[in-house]
Design a protein around this motif. Sequence first.
Motif, PDB file in Angstrom:
ATOM      1  N   SER A 147       0.817  -1.210   0.000  1.00 55.56           N
ATOM      2  CA  SER A 147       0.000   0.000   0.000  1.00 55.56           C
ATOM      3  C   SER A 147       0.851   1.260   0.000  1.00 55.56           C
ATOM      4  N   LEU A 148       1.884   1.275   0.826  1.00 55.31           N
ATOM      5  CA  LEU A 148       2.739   2.464   0.898  1.00 55.31           C
ATOM      6  C   LEU A 148       3.491   2.702  -0.415  1.00 55.31           C
ATOM      7  N   ARG A 149       3.856   1.649  -1.091  1.00 57.85           N
ATOM      8  CA  ARG A 149       4.556   1.804  -2.367  1.00 57.85           C
ATOM      9  C   ARG A 149       3.670   2.476  -3.418  1.00 57.85           C
ATOM     10  N   HIS A 150       2.374   2.354  -3.258  1.00 62.60           N
ATOM     11  CA  HIS A 150       1.455   3.017  -4.181  1.00 62.60           C
ATOM     12  C   HIS A 150       1.226   4.479  -3.794  1.00 62.60           C
ATOM     13  N   VAL A 167      -4.867  -6.855  -4.902  1.00 58.56           N
ATOM     14  CA  VAL A 167      -5.799  -5.787  -5.274  1.00 58.56           C
ATOM     15  C   VAL A 167      -6.813  -5.589  -4.152  1.00 58.56           C
ATOM     16  N   ALA A 168      -7.265  -6.684  -3.574  1.00 58.76           N
ATOM     17  CA  ALA A 168      -8.197  -6.586  -2.449  1.00 58.76           C
ATOM     18  C   ALA A 168      -7.543  -5.895  -1.258  1.00 58.76           C
ATOM     19  N   VAL A 169      -6.268  -6.164  -1.037  1.00 59.13           N
ATOM     20  CA  VAL A 169      -5.528  -5.498   0.043  1.00 59.13           C
ATOM     21  C   VAL A 169      -5.503  -3.993  -0.189  1.00 59.13           C
ATOM     22  N   LEU A 170      -5.200  -3.598  -1.423  1.00 61.92           N
ATOM     23  CA  LEU A 170      -5.161  -2.171  -1.748  1.00 61.92           C
ATOM     24  C   LEU A 170      -6.535  -1.530  -1.581  1.00 61.92           C
ATOM     25  N   ALA A 171      -7.567  -2.235  -2.021  1.00 60.79           N
ATOM     26  CA  ALA A 171      -8.922  -1.692  -1.917  1.00 60.79           C
ATOM     27  C   ALA A 171      -9.316  -1.518  -0.458  1.00 60.79           C
ATOM     28  N   GLU A 172      -8.943  -2.472   0.374  1.00 63.84           N
ATOM     29  CA  GLU A 172      -9.237  -2.373   1.808  1.00 63.84           C
ATOM     30  C   GLU A 172      -8.496  -1.193   2.434  1.00 63.84           C
ATOM     31  N   PHE A 173      -7.235  -1.050   2.076  1.00 60.36           N
ATOM     32  CA  PHE A 173      -6.420   0.051   2.589  1.00 60.36           C
ATOM     33  C   PHE A 173      -6.993   1.389   2.137  1.00 60.36           C
ATOM     34  N   ALA A 174      -7.361   1.477   0.850  1.00 62.50           N
ATOM     35  CA  ALA A 174      -7.901   2.727   0.308  1.00 62.50           C
ATOM     36  C   ALA A 174      -9.195   3.113   1.001  1.00 62.50           C
ATOM     37  N   GLN A 175     -10.036   2.137   1.291  1.00 66.47           N
ATOM     38  CA  GLN A 175     -11.308   2.437   1.961  1.00 66.47           C
ATOM     39  C   GLN A 175     -11.081   2.792   3.432  1.00 66.47           C
ATOM     40  N   LYS A 176     -10.236   2.036   4.098  1.00 63.88           N
ATOM     41  CA  LYS A 176     -10.010   2.242   5.530  1.00 63.88           C
ATOM     42  C   LYS A 176      -9.383   3.596   5.812  1.00 63.88           C
ATOM     43  N   TYR A 177      -8.407   3.991   4.970  1.00 58.46           N
ATOM     44  CA  TYR A 177      -7.687   5.240   5.213  1.00 58.46           C
ATOM     45  C   TYR A 177      -8.113   6.360   4.260  1.00 58.46           C
ATOM     46  N   GLN A 178      -9.167   6.107   3.492  1.00 58.07           N
ATOM     47  CA  GLN A 178      -9.736   7.122   2.598  1.00 58.07           C
ATOM     48  C   GLN A 178      -8.678   7.708   1.662  1.00 58.07           C
ATOM     49  N   VAL A 179      -8.060   6.823   0.896  1.00 60.54           N
ATOM     50  CA  VAL A 179      -7.005   7.211  -0.038  1.00 60.54           C
ATOM     51  C   VAL A 179      -7.600   7.259  -1.445  1.00 60.54           C
ATOM     52  N   ASP A 180      -8.080   8.417  -1.839  1.00 61.03           N
ATOM     53  CA  ASP A 180      -8.715   8.550  -3.156  1.00 61.03           C
ATOM     54  C   ASP A 180      -7.734   8.307  -4.299  1.00 61.03           C
ATOM     55  N   ALA A 181      -6.464   8.587  -4.075  1.00 59.97           N
ATOM     56  CA  ALA A 181      -5.477   8.443  -5.143  1.00 59.97           C
ATOM     57  C   ALA A 181      -5.300   6.994  -5.584  1.00 59.97           C
ATOM     58  N   LEU A 182      -5.750   6.052  -4.775  1.00 59.77           N
ATOM     59  CA  LEU A 182      -5.608   4.647  -5.140  1.00 59.77           C
ATOM     60  C   LEU A 182      -6.728   4.156  -6.051  1.00 59.77           C
ATOM     61  N   GLU A 183      -7.763   4.963  -6.251  1.00 58.80           N
ATOM     62  CA  GLU A 183      -8.904   4.515  -7.055  1.00 58.80           C
ATOM     63  C   GLU A 183      -8.494   4.143  -8.482  1.00 58.80           C
ATOM     64  N   LYS A 184      -7.670   4.982  -9.100  1.00 57.95           N
ATOM     65  CA  LYS A 184      -7.280   4.733 -10.490  1.00 57.95           C
ATOM     66  C   LYS A 184      -6.471   3.450 -10.645  1.00 57.95           C
ATOM     67  N   PRO A 185      -5.383   3.249  -9.869  1.00 55.94           N
ATOM     68  CA  PRO A 185      -4.635   1.993 -10.042  1.00 55.94           C
ATOM     69  C   PRO A 185      -5.453   0.761  -9.678  1.00 55.94           C
ATOM     70  N   ILE A 186      -6.283   0.845  -8.640  1.00 54.71           N
ATOM     71  CA  ILE A 186      -7.105  -0.305  -8.269  1.00 54.71           C
ATOM     72  C   ILE A 186      -8.068  -0.649  -9.392  1.00 54.71           C
ATOM     73  N   THR A 187      -8.690   0.370  -9.974  1.00 50.73           N
ATOM     74  CA  THR A 187      -9.605   0.140 -11.087  1.00 50.73           C
ATOM     75  C   THR A 187      -8.890  -0.543 -12.245  1.00 50.73           C
ATOM     76  N   GLN A 188      -7.675  -0.088 -12.555  1.00 46.38           N
ATOM     77  CA  GLN A 188      -6.927  -0.687 -13.658  1.00 46.38           C
ATOM     78  C   GLN A 188      -6.542  -2.129 -13.351  1.00 46.38           C
ATOM     79  N   TYR A 189      -6.093  -2.385 -12.115  1.00 43.86           N
ATOM     80  CA  TYR A 189      -5.732  -3.755 -11.743  1.00 43.86           C
ATOM     81  C   TYR A 189      -6.942  -4.678 -11.853  1.00 43.86           C
ATOM     82  N   LEU A 190      -8.092  -4.200 -11.429  1.00 42.12           N
ATOM     83  CA  LEU A 190      -9.302  -5.018 -11.525  1.00 42.12           C
ATOM     84  C   LEU A 190      -9.644  -5.294 -12.990  1.00 42.12           C
ATOM     85  N   ARG A 191      -9.586  -4.265 -13.816  1.00 43.96           N
ATOM     86  CA  ARG A 191      -9.893  -4.446 -15.247  1.00 43.96           C
ATOM     87  C   ARG A 191      -8.923  -5.439 -15.893  1.00 43.96           C
ATOM     88  N   ASP A 192      -7.668  -5.401 -15.479  1.00 46.97           N
ATOM     89  CA  ASP A 192      -6.680  -6.323 -16.043  1.00 46.97           C
ATOM     90  C   ASP A 192      -7.022  -7.781 -15.739  1.00 46.97           C
TER      91      ASP A 192
END
Length: 330
Positions: free
Chosen positions: A80-83, A98-123
């Motif tokens: 998460s920190l590397r992102h 990806v689930a780890v990142l999504a959990e981290f983004a939701q828990k700590y309200q990290v909007d900047a992670l939305e784009k990479p998470i979306t791309q990883y999911l689409r991949d």
Amino acid sequence: MSMEHPTPQERLAEAPFDDPRADIILQSSDGLQFHVFKIILTLASSVFADMFSIPLPASSRPHDKEVVSLSERSEDLELSLRHLYPVPPPETVPLTNVAVLAEFAQKYQVDALEKPITQYLRDNVELDPVGVYAIAVTYGYKDVGTAAARSCLNLPFSRLKSLHEQYATAQHISELFSYHVACGEAASEVASGRTWLSSFLQDGYFVSTGGGSRYRCSSCCTLDFINLDQNSESYGKRYGPRWLWKYLHRSALILASHPTAEAVTMEDFVLRANDCPSCKQDARQYMLDISERFGGEITTRVEWVPLPDVLTPSATTPQLPDTFFTDFDD
């Protein structure tokens, strides 16, 4: 969360999280310490910003950095920190991460992670549509969830499985199954209802045109036994080559559990239906033409089927539980 001073035997994370210039330490649940800069985390996360704004107790060792203990494991925290840090992120990320990142983004309200998470999911949609759906609906990525639900139609119902479906609730998985079944019913109805065939009929007989010529096989022309009204001698009667009715019958059975045009319009599958020695060669192009029209009808009908409720606009994005913020009490 608790605040404490680092011990002399501290276990340091690898670069860039071992920088001695960092002004705070995040400690994972398994004791690995990440030396980070408050400003980076504050700009990325409103939760971290609030956390760091809380005055800390005066330290008897003023030159020591404060340690913030978090509940994340070291590998999850590092990912998460590397992102968040200005370092190249990994090119691909497994769905578990990806689930780890999504959990981290939701828990700590990290909007900047939305784009990479979306791309990883689409991949991963084509590789594991059920797993992507499970993660997407759990963490509110509805657009990707929609793509994943539709991609699930490329799988027979018996193969709607994933190691990652554990991330979704039983209700969400049940909605996916119900959607797949509804699409199967809609697609199968195209084959068994056959109302779209009217444009290929002339005086009740199947006639397909192509290249300026007209085709009708007298050797295998037979009555369509589907949709006949026993109370009427003429209503609903259709005549056509035997291969047409065989093809549609086989398609109806397959589409019920595998509701995509591709499942029944592959050339080998279409041509296999014709066992008439008189028209086997002559009918080849006609069979492919009608399968193309048939596939278009299937796609249209399936698109009419409502998506799972969790993906509709009225469905709400999962919210953090009220007890979450108690984790940050000293």
